[in-house]
Design a protein around this motif. Sequence first.
Motif, PDB file in Angstrom:
ATOM      1  N   THR A  64       0.829  -1.211   0.000  1.00  0.00           N
ATOM      2  CA  THR A  64       0.000   0.000   0.000  1.00  0.00           C
ATOM      3  C   THR A  64       0.859   1.255   0.000  1.00  0.00           C
ATOM      4  O   THR A  64       0.599   2.191  -0.753  1.00  0.00           O
ATOM      5  N   THR A  65       1.896   1.268   0.807  1.00  0.00           N
ATOM      6  CA  THR A  65       2.787   2.421   0.855  1.00  0.00           C
ATOM      7  C   THR A  65       3.512   2.607  -0.476  1.00  0.00           C
ATOM      8  O   THR A  65       3.638   3.719  -0.978  1.00  0.00           O
ATOM      9  N   THR A  70       2.674   1.302  -3.605  1.00  0.00           N
ATOM     10  CA  THR A  70       1.890   1.413  -4.841  1.00  0.00           C
ATOM     11  C   THR A  70       0.564   2.140  -4.702  1.00  0.00           C
ATOM     12  O   THR A  70      -0.020   2.545  -5.704  1.00  0.00           O
ATOM     13  N   GLY A  71       0.059   2.239  -3.490  1.00  0.00           N
ATOM     14  CA  GLY A  71      -1.269   2.829  -3.301  1.00  0.00           C
ATOM     15  C   GLY A  71      -2.380   1.793  -3.341  1.00  0.00           C
ATOM     16  O   GLY A  71      -3.518   2.074  -2.979  1.00  0.00           O
ATOM     17  N   TYR A  72      -2.061   0.568  -3.778  1.00  0.00           N
ATOM     18  CA  TYR A  72      -3.044  -0.514  -3.797  1.00  0.00           C
ATOM     19  C   TYR A  72      -3.004  -1.265  -2.480  1.00  0.00           C
ATOM     20  O   TYR A  72      -1.943  -1.446  -1.897  1.00  0.00           O
ATOM     21  N   THR A  73      -4.164  -1.749  -2.047  1.00  0.00           N
ATOM     22  CA  THR A  73      -4.204  -2.616  -0.875  1.00  0.00           C
ATOM     23  C   THR A  73      -3.988  -4.055  -1.329  1.00  0.00           C
ATOM     24  O   THR A  73      -4.102  -4.358  -2.525  1.00  0.00           O
ATOM     25  N   LYS A 105       2.046   3.641  -9.772  1.00  0.00           N
ATOM     26  CA  LYS A 105       1.198   3.556  -8.588  1.00  0.00           C
ATOM     27  C   LYS A 105      -0.275   3.609  -9.004  1.00  0.00           C
ATOM     28  O   LYS A 105      -0.597   3.919 -10.149  1.00  0.00           O
ATOM     29  N   LYS A 106      -1.138   3.370  -8.063  1.00  0.00           N
ATOM     30  CA  LYS A 106      -2.578   3.406  -8.302  1.00  0.00           C
ATOM     31  C   LYS A 106      -3.014   4.763  -8.849  1.00  0.00           C
ATOM     32  O   LYS A 106      -3.883   4.847  -9.711  1.00  0.00           O
ATOM     33  N   ASN A 107      -2.359   5.833  -8.385  1.00  0.00           N
ATOM     34  CA  ASN A 107      -2.711   7.179  -8.834  1.00  0.00           C
ATOM     35  C   ASN A 107      -2.081   7.543 -10.179  1.00  0.00           C
ATOM     36  O   ASN A 107      -2.222   8.661 -10.659  1.00  0.00           O
ATOM     37  N   LYS A 129       1.158   7.712 -10.905  1.00  0.00           N
ATOM     38  CA  LYS A 129       2.518   8.248 -10.818  1.00  0.00           C
ATOM     39  C   LYS A 129       3.537   7.116 -10.936  1.00  0.00           C
ATOM     40  O   LYS A 129       3.376   6.059 -10.326  1.00  0.00           O
ATOM     41  N   TYR A 135       7.120   5.107 -10.412  1.00  0.00           N
ATOM     42  CA  TYR A 135       8.141   4.937  -9.384  1.00  0.00           C
ATOM     43  C   TYR A 135       9.137   3.887  -9.882  1.00  0.00           C
ATOM     44  O   TYR A 135       8.811   3.042 -10.694  1.00  0.00           O
ATOM     45  N   GLU A 161      10.936   0.364  -3.439  1.00  0.00           N
ATOM     46  CA  GLU A 161      10.986   1.578  -4.241  1.00  0.00           C
ATOM     47  C   GLU A 161      12.389   2.156  -4.143  1.00  0.00           C
ATOM     48  O   GLU A 161      12.944   2.286  -3.054  1.00  0.00           O
TER      49      GLU A 161
END
Length: 166
Positions: free
Chosen positions: A82-83, A85-88, A131-133, A135, A137, A162
């Motif tokens: 989550t940290t 990629t933003g995905y759970t 990432k999910k948003n 962006k 990385y 990352e």
Amino acid sequence: MKKAKLEEIANHNSVPILAWDFHYEYLNELKVDFADLKKVKEISAHFAWDEEHLNISERIREEVVVVTDVDLKIVFASSGITTMTGYTESEVLGKTPKMFQGKETSKTDLKEIREAIELQIPFEKIVKNYKKNGKPYICRIYGSPVFNLKGKLSHFIAFEKEDLSA
């Protein structure tokens, strides 16, 4: 005298509160790491993995651990997913790591990863993921096939982090 005593008490009481806050956060991190490790150990035990060279216990605290089945469907992702990629975890389960790729992910790197997977050999790559948003990385990936104690391919495991230096 009373004013000096009150200031001393006020200053003295603030330190333990800060210490407890820090301690509480650290304990929560340890609980999450322990829960992640327990899940991986359950998968490992169920499929009788030969874990000799994986060093999961040491790596799970610093890296995101992603486990896929032989069809590359994600069956486990540590809480750090989550940290990074933003995905759970629930959003990535059942999907393939392709979900993190995008227009600027190197086709050459993907081809080399695919070849290593087909040959069932470990690989290490630095790739641009998303990432999910949306962006991008930079992700350092160490991937490895996981065999059961009879030598049969069971899963693939990836340790990812990352790369903030890129």
